[in-house]
Design a protein around this motif. Structure first.
Motif, mmCIF file in Angstrom:
data_model
loop_
_atom_site.group_PDB
_atom_site.id
_atom_site.type_symbol
_atom_site.label_atom_id
_atom_site.label_comp_id
_atom_site.label_asym_id
_atom_site.label_seq_id
_atom_site.Cartn_x
_atom_site.Cartn_y
_atom_site.Cartn_z
ATOM 1 N N ILE A 93 0.836 -1.204 0.000
ATOM 2 C CA ILE A 93 0.000 0.000 0.000
ATOM 3 C C ILE A 93 0.868 1.249 0.000
ATOM 4 N N GLY A 94 1.931 1.234 0.806
ATOM 5 C CA GLY A 94 2.822 2.393 0.885
ATOM 6 C C GLY A 94 3.477 2.708 -0.439
ATOM 7 N N LEU A 95 3.991 1.697 -1.134
ATOM 8 C CA LEU A 95 4.660 1.930 -2.418
ATOM 9 C C LEU A 95 3.666 2.336 -3.507
ATOM 10 N N LEU A 96 2.485 1.742 -3.497
ATOM 11 C CA LEU A 96 1.468 2.135 -4.482
ATOM 12 C C LEU A 96 1.019 3.575 -4.256
ATOM 13 N N LEU A 97 0.903 3.964 -2.986
ATOM 14 C CA LEU A 97 0.564 5.357 -2.681
ATOM 15 C C LEU A 97 1.675 6.295 -3.141
ATOM 16 N N ALA A 98 2.937 5.834 -2.992
ATOM 17 C CA ALA A 98 4.063 6.642 -3.467
ATOM 18 C C ALA A 98 3.954 6.866 -4.963
ATOM 19 N N MET A 99 3.584 5.821 -5.712
ATOM 20 C CA MET A 99 3.435 5.952 -7.158
ATOM 21 C C MET A 99 2.313 6.935 -7.502
ATOM 22 N N VAL A 100 1.192 6.825 -6.787
ATOM 23 C CA VAL A 100 0.051 7.717 -7.057
ATOM 24 C C VAL A 100 0.435 9.168 -6.793
ATOM 25 N N PHE A 101 1.091 9.421 -5.653
ATOM 26 C CA PHE A 101 1.472 10.787 -5.293
ATOM 27 C C PHE A 101 2.453 11.370 -6.315
ATOM 28 N N ARG A 102 3.414 10.550 -6.750
ATOM 29 C CA ARG A 102 4.413 11.057 -7.700
ATOM 30 C C ARG A 102 3.779 11.376 -9.039
ATOM 31 N N THR A 155 9.419 30.081 0.190
ATOM 32 C CA THR A 155 8.678 29.662 -1.004
ATOM 33 C C THR A 155 7.896 28.384 -0.708
ATOM 34 N N GLY A 156 7.009 28.019 -1.627
ATOM 35 C CA GLY A 156 6.246 26.783 -1.468
ATOM 36 C C GLY A 156 7.152 25.565 -1.443
ATOM 37 N N GLN A 157 8.144 25.526 -2.349
ATOM 38 C CA GLN A 157 9.095 24.417 -2.396
ATOM 39 C C GLN A 157 9.838 24.281 -1.077
ATOM 40 N N SER A 158 10.386 25.400 -0.592
ATOM 41 C CA SER A 158 11.195 25.356 0.627
ATOM 42 C C SER A 158 10.346 24.975 1.836
ATOM 43 N N LEU A 159 9.099 25.436 1.860
ATOM 44 C CA LEU A 159 8.214 25.130 2.985
ATOM 45 C C LEU A 159 7.951 23.634 3.079
ATOM 46 N N ILE A 160 7.700 22.994 1.925
ATOM 47 C CA ILE A 160 7.442 21.558 1.907
ATOM 48 C C ILE A 160 8.695 20.785 2.313
ATOM 49 N N LEU A 161 9.862 21.200 1.805
ATOM 50 C CA LEU A 161 11.103 20.512 2.134
ATOM 51 C C LEU A 161 11.442 20.657 3.620
ATOM 52 N N ILE A 162 11.281 21.860 4.159
ATOM 53 C CA ILE A 162 11.596 22.079 5.577
ATOM 54 C C ILE A 162 10.635 21.294 6.469
ATOM 55 N N ALA A 163 9.338 21.345 6.141
ATOM 56 C CA ALA A 163 8.353 20.603 6.930
ATOM 57 C C ALA A 163 8.625 19.101 6.861
ATOM 58 N N GLY A 164 8.943 18.605 5.663
ATOM 59 C CA GLY A 164 9.260 17.186 5.512
ATOM 60 C C GLY A 164 10.514 16.800 6.271
ATOM 61 N N GLY A 165 11.529 17.668 6.238
ATOM 62 C CA GLY A 165 12.763 17.392 6.968
ATOM 63 C C GLY A 165 12.541 17.347 8.467
ATOM 64 N N ILE A 166 11.739 18.283 8.982
ATOM 65 C CA ILE A 166 11.438 18.303 10.421
ATOM 66 C C ILE A 166 10.668 17.046 10.814
ATOM 67 N N PHE A 167 9.733 16.628 9.954
ATOM 68 C CA PHE A 167 8.979 15.395 10.232
ATOM 69 C C PHE A 167 9.916 14.188 10.292
ATOM 70 N N GLN A 211 1.359 7.501 8.584
ATOM 71 C CA GLN A 211 2.772 7.877 8.570
ATOM 72 C C GLN A 211 3.378 7.666 7.186
ATOM 73 N N ILE A 212 3.019 6.553 6.554
ATOM 74 C CA ILE A 212 3.540 6.248 5.217
ATOM 75 C C ILE A 212 3.079 7.296 4.207
ATOM 76 N N VAL A 213 1.820 7.708 4.299
ATOM 77 C CA VAL A 213 1.289 8.728 3.393
ATOM 78 C C VAL A 213 2.066 10.034 3.544
ATOM 79 N N LEU A 214 2.317 10.441 4.801
ATOM 80 C CA LEU A 214 3.039 11.693 5.045
ATOM 81 C C LEU A 214 4.450 11.640 4.469
ATOM 82 N N ILE A 215 5.151 10.538 4.705
ATOM 83 C CA ILE A 215 6.521 10.440 4.207
ATOM 84 C C ILE A 215 6.547 10.268 2.697
ATOM 85 N N ASP A 216 5.516 9.627 2.127
ATOM 86 C CA ASP A 216 5.420 9.502 0.670
ATOM 87 C C ASP A 216 5.348 10.872 0.014
#
Length: 262
Positions: A49-58, A88-100, A137-142
């Motif tokens: 499920i995690g990998l399939l969700l990764a494919m969908v998100f990408r 920026t939007g890009q930096s916000l997503i990267l920083i939030a993801g890194g903190i997570f 958790q998998i969805v967030l990290i995906d």
């Protein structure tokens, strides 16, 4: 179909597929650690499920690639005596993801060092809601890994005819490859506690790298010093070197155990 008659298309497709697999290994490691908290009969299901969700998100992010590229404009500016940045939007997503990633990795290491995970598994049964928690958790990290993967794909295929088609095919092929090898990788990581701890340490490195990359994209200046991007080659070398040392340690431990048995 005419684009597949060009050599550049195949070179870009093969290279991008390889990079997607390399970037996806981090995703597999996180998924395997998260799914290890589930009963054994549910672990494969959570991984798939995690990998399939990764494919969908990408794929969804690739379809919105023009919007991603447009997220380079600052959303708001920070101007203080010791720090300045244009978020920026890009930096916000990267920083939030890194903190997570930093939070999740350090909390997992804390639980393993304190031994709470083993005590919980031996004294009380796992909660039925664990599956939902793991998938969340998998969805967030995906989302985090998908964004980084898509930015890599966009940068590689920039200017190539049929770039979107190439990127989508590369994502699908890479996910299929990871699905084939996800279970062996997951079993290997879960059976060797030192590898699992090493993997969590890698995730801390990756989280720190995402935060610094987000700060770099925001042109952050702290105490008069600009935050530069960390070259990914340094990170990959550190990971490869650490894995090599751990493999040697595992071989030594294995030969030592076999010597004792004889």
């Amino acid at each position: 179909m005419e684009i597949f008659l060009q050599a550049d298309t195949w070179v870009a497709l093969l290279t991008l597929t390889f990079l997607e697999v390399v970037l996806g290994i981090d995703n597999i490691i996180f998924i395997s650690i998260a799914s290890n908290k589930l009963p054994e009969h549910q672990q494969k299901k959570a991984t798939r499920i995690g990998l399939l969700l990764a494919m969908v998100f990408r794929i969804l992010l690739l379809l919105g690639v023009s919007y991603l590229i447009g997220m380079k404009d600052p959303i708001w500016n920070i101007e203080l005596s010791w720090i300045s940045a244009g978020i920026t939007g890009q930096s916000l997503i990267l920083i939030a993801g890194g903190i997570f990633l930093l939070y999740k990795s350090t909390s997992e290491i804390h639980h393993k060092v304190e031994g709470r995970e083993e005590a919980a598994s031996s004294d009380t049964p796992k909660k039925s809601s664990t599956m939902l928690n793991v998938i969340t958790q998998i969805v967030l990290i995906d989302i985090v890994f998908s964004f980084d993967s898509v930015l890599t794909a966009v940068g590689m295929t920039n200017g190539i005819e049929g770039a979107l088609t190439i990127m989508i095919i590369a994502v699908i092929v890479s996910i299929l490859i990871m699905l084939a090898f996800a279970t062996p990788i997951s079993n290997f990581v879960n059976k060797h506690p030192t590898i699992q701890m090493l993997a969590l340490s890698f995730l801390i490195l990756i989280g720190f790298m995402l935060v610094t990359e987000g700060a770099h994209l925001s042109h952050t200046v702290i105490f008069g010093q600009s935050v530069g991007a960390i070259p990914k080659g340094y990170l990959y070398f550190a990971i490869a070197f650490s894995l090599g040392v751990e493999m040697l340690n595992m071989k030594i431990r294995g030969s030592g155990n076999s010597g004792k048995k004889s």
